[in-house]
Every structure is written in C-alpha cells, then in structure tokens.
Design an enzyme around this catalytic site. Sequence first.
Site, PDB file in Angstrom:
ATOM      1  N   SER A   1     -21.991 -14.132 -19.703  1.00  0.00           N
ATOM      2  CA  SER A   1     -21.472 -14.603 -20.991  1.00  0.00           C
ATOM      3  C   SER A   1     -21.342 -16.118 -20.993  1.00  0.00           C
ATOM      4  O   SER A   1     -20.882 -16.717 -20.015  1.00  0.00           O
ATOM      5  CB  SER A   1     -20.106 -13.975 -21.266  1.00  0.00           C
ATOM      6  OG  SER A   1     -20.203 -12.582 -21.414  1.00  0.00           O
TER       7      SER A   1
ATOM      8  N   ASP B   1     -13.895  -8.953 -38.349  1.00  0.00           N
ATOM      9  CA  ASP B   1     -15.347  -8.924 -38.194  1.00  0.00           C
ATOM     10  C   ASP B   1     -15.970 -10.291 -37.965  1.00  0.00           C
ATOM     11  O   ASP B   1     -17.047 -10.392 -37.392  1.00  0.00           O
ATOM     12  CB  ASP B   1     -15.980  -8.288 -39.444  1.00  0.00           C
ATOM     13  CG  ASP B   1     -15.495  -6.873 -39.661  1.00  0.00           C
ATOM     14  OD1 ASP B   1     -14.966  -6.289 -38.693  1.00  0.00           O
ATOM     15  OD2 ASP B   1     -15.618  -6.355 -40.784  1.00  0.00           O
TER      16      ASP B   1
ATOM     17  N   HIS C   1     -14.859 -16.926 -25.839  1.00  0.00           N
ATOM     18  CA  HIS C   1     -14.007 -15.924 -25.196  1.00  0.00           C
ATOM     19  C   HIS C   1     -13.848 -16.169 -23.696  1.00  0.00           C
ATOM     20  O   HIS C   1     -13.018 -15.528 -23.051  1.00  0.00           O
ATOM     21  CB  HIS C   1     -14.540 -14.510 -25.466  1.00  0.00           C
ATOM     22  CG  HIS C   1     -15.757 -14.135 -24.682  1.00  0.00           C
ATOM     23  ND1 HIS C   1     -17.033 -14.194 -25.200  1.00  0.00           N
ATOM     24  CD2 HIS C   1     -15.894 -13.691 -23.410  1.00  0.00           C
ATOM     25  CE1 HIS C   1     -17.895 -13.793 -24.294  1.00  0.00           C
ATOM     26  NE2 HIS C   1     -17.234 -13.479 -23.191  1.00  0.00           N
TER      27      HIS C   1
END
Length: 398
Positions: free
Chosen positions: A331, A255, A185
């Site tokens: 992250s 999910d 991401h």
Amino acid sequence: LLELYCWLRACKSPSSMASFPSIPSPLPLLSLLLLLSIPAVAPIQPQWPLQRVPVVLPQVTEDRPAPHFQADARLDVTSPCDPECHKKAPPPSYWDLRSILSYETLHSNGRLTETAVGIYGYTARPQTTPAPPSRRKRQIFGHDGRFSIVGQDFLLNYPFSAAVKLSTGCSGTLVGDRHVLTAAHCVHDGKNYVKGAQKLRVGFLKPKHRDSPNPASATNASNAHPSPPDKMKFQWIRAKRTHVPKGWIKGNGNDIGMDYDYALLELKKAHKRRHMKLGVSPPAKQLPGRRVQFSGYDNDRPGQLVYRFCRAGEETPDLLYQHCDAQPGASGSGIYARMWDRRRRRWERKVIGVFSGHQWVDRDGATQEFNVAVRVTPLKYAQICYWIKGNYVDCREG
C-alpha cells in the site's frame, strides 16, 4: 513518377546503361523517389495527453489540536462502496471540492495545522451514466505474478530505486528531491494519526557490504565458499511534514474516502536519488497495453522489493481497479506508466496513481475483493504538485 520508373527500367539493359554511363543504379534511385513522395507518418506510440490543469492554492492556515497517535496503521482498506457504487455517486460541487482538497499538515514536532484552499480554472465534470455491472472476478487466484527484484544493479537503479519503505509498514515513491508519495491510510486511520506518524521515517534500500576477510585467508575462503551477494539494508530519513487531504479525513467513514487515499511526505534532507515525475492519470484504454506497474515492499517478502505489472480494469473518475498480485505492505506504492512525451521528445515514466490496497466489499451478504488505486486527477495533480514545488507556475501542465 511512373514514367520515370519505366524509363529507368529501360536503362537496366547493358546496351542502355552503356549509352548512359553516368546514370546510377535504378533501384536505389527509385527507392529514394518513392520515400520522398510519401508523407512522413509518426510511429503509433502511447503518448502523455497534453492538458492544462487547474490551480489549487492555500489560503488560510490554522492550528489544530495535537493528534493522539494511538491507532495502529492498517495495511488494508475496507469500504461499503464497490465500483458501481462509485460510478453512481454524483460528482462533488465546487464548494465540496474546496473542502475535500483542504488539508492537514503534521509537523515532526507534533504540531498539526489545517489549510483551506481556493480552486481556480476548474470546470466541474458532467454527470455520467453508470456503466453496466461487471461480473469479472477480481480475487487473486492461481500463479503469483510478482517479481522480487534482486541484485544491486537493479535495486539501486531507476526506476526501482525510487521505491521506498515507510516505518509504519507501507511503501512509497520518490516524487521530488525531498518528497514521497504514499497512501493516506498509512499515516491516518480517518479519525486520527496512527502510531509512529509523528516520528515517521522513510527507508531507502542500500547494500550492506560484507566485512572483508583478512588477506591471508581470502584466497582459500573464496575458493572453498564463494561469497554470497551483498545483503541489503535500509537507510532511514525522518519525515519533516506530512500532508493529508481532508477528503480522506472527512470521508473515510463513507463512500468518498477511497477517492482521496493519498498523502505526501516531506523529508528532513534530500535523498540524492532520481525521482519519478508526477502525471495526470490518462484513461485506462490509453495506457500502453492497458497495463499499470508498481514496486513495493510486500510483508510476505521482508527485505525484498517486489515488482508487478498487470492489466487495468474498471475505472471511475478517481479510482482505478486493477488485478496486480499484492500483499499488505505494498500500500502506498506509486502506480506508474511509461509513455512518449511530445514536448520533451522522449519517453517518460510518471506516477499516475497510488496503490491503496485490497478492498473488501460486502454485497448481498457476500464478500468481494478488489485491488484499488487512487488516480491522480487534474485537481489532485495541482494539489500534490503545489506541495512539492511550493508554487503553481510549475504545476500547470500535467
């Protein structure tokens, strides 16, 4: 042995020892005999599990339309699926895995390709019974447990020197001479590549030496105002290629996306620092003290490397939930552990996961917060290792 011990006890009297002057002191001899009679027992220590990993090989590579690079990089992750939700999800089939582990490669010239893969030597995991729901809160409260790493002696030495910063605002970990492991991401929002991904840079923290004063005033200046420690700056290296699994790109809207939130960057030139090895994530109960650790560049402490360690919590086959204090910017940090390597007969640090970030989940109208790390499974190890090594022969033992 008992009879010999009694005989030695009899020889301890002065008169007996006088009769046998060549007999050594009985206590050291007895200790030696006792040691020889006891089988050697290796000390109990956490060990890296011995296992063979499957093979993930690229098959067909095709060009794809050029990305837009319009989205802003997000430093947090949201998902409607909590730990119980992930545990209840059926394991993907072999054909699902082939699709999930196919990957896109973004080149520095803007070209985008997609590569299909084949999987060999893999046995699908059986369906497991979900664990009962846990009521343990995972929000971060109380004292901040992070440590800012200061001083060149620490920052420039392994393992802290293996932590790097991405120009999109995330962190990463050196896992090869030219390779950086980070979160998907940080470069892709699930639909397209983010701003700055085409010209992605990786920053290495280095000392910024102060300008030396002229010799005439050096002594007086140092006496009046002691020199502060050297400041730090980043030296940047451009990324040549970025690999992102299709499991993140295809699954970010549902999910499964969280399970594949990882990416690998190939740099344009070697960094000349010691890198960490990649390892298959063992069960949390096998980790030393059941703890994990990682270092990254949290946004609330600009220019500082932040280290933390904490207890690992729940886990699924692909995710590890832990309770390390962290802020956006961490992250992409590599989750690592240090255990004994039986083959090499030494302690080894290995990256076993990627810190994805804080995950906010809506459950029954209430928001719950989790800290999530993506585990390096045998299949992910095989894929990432192939990206690094360029062959599968060096990727069979995780």
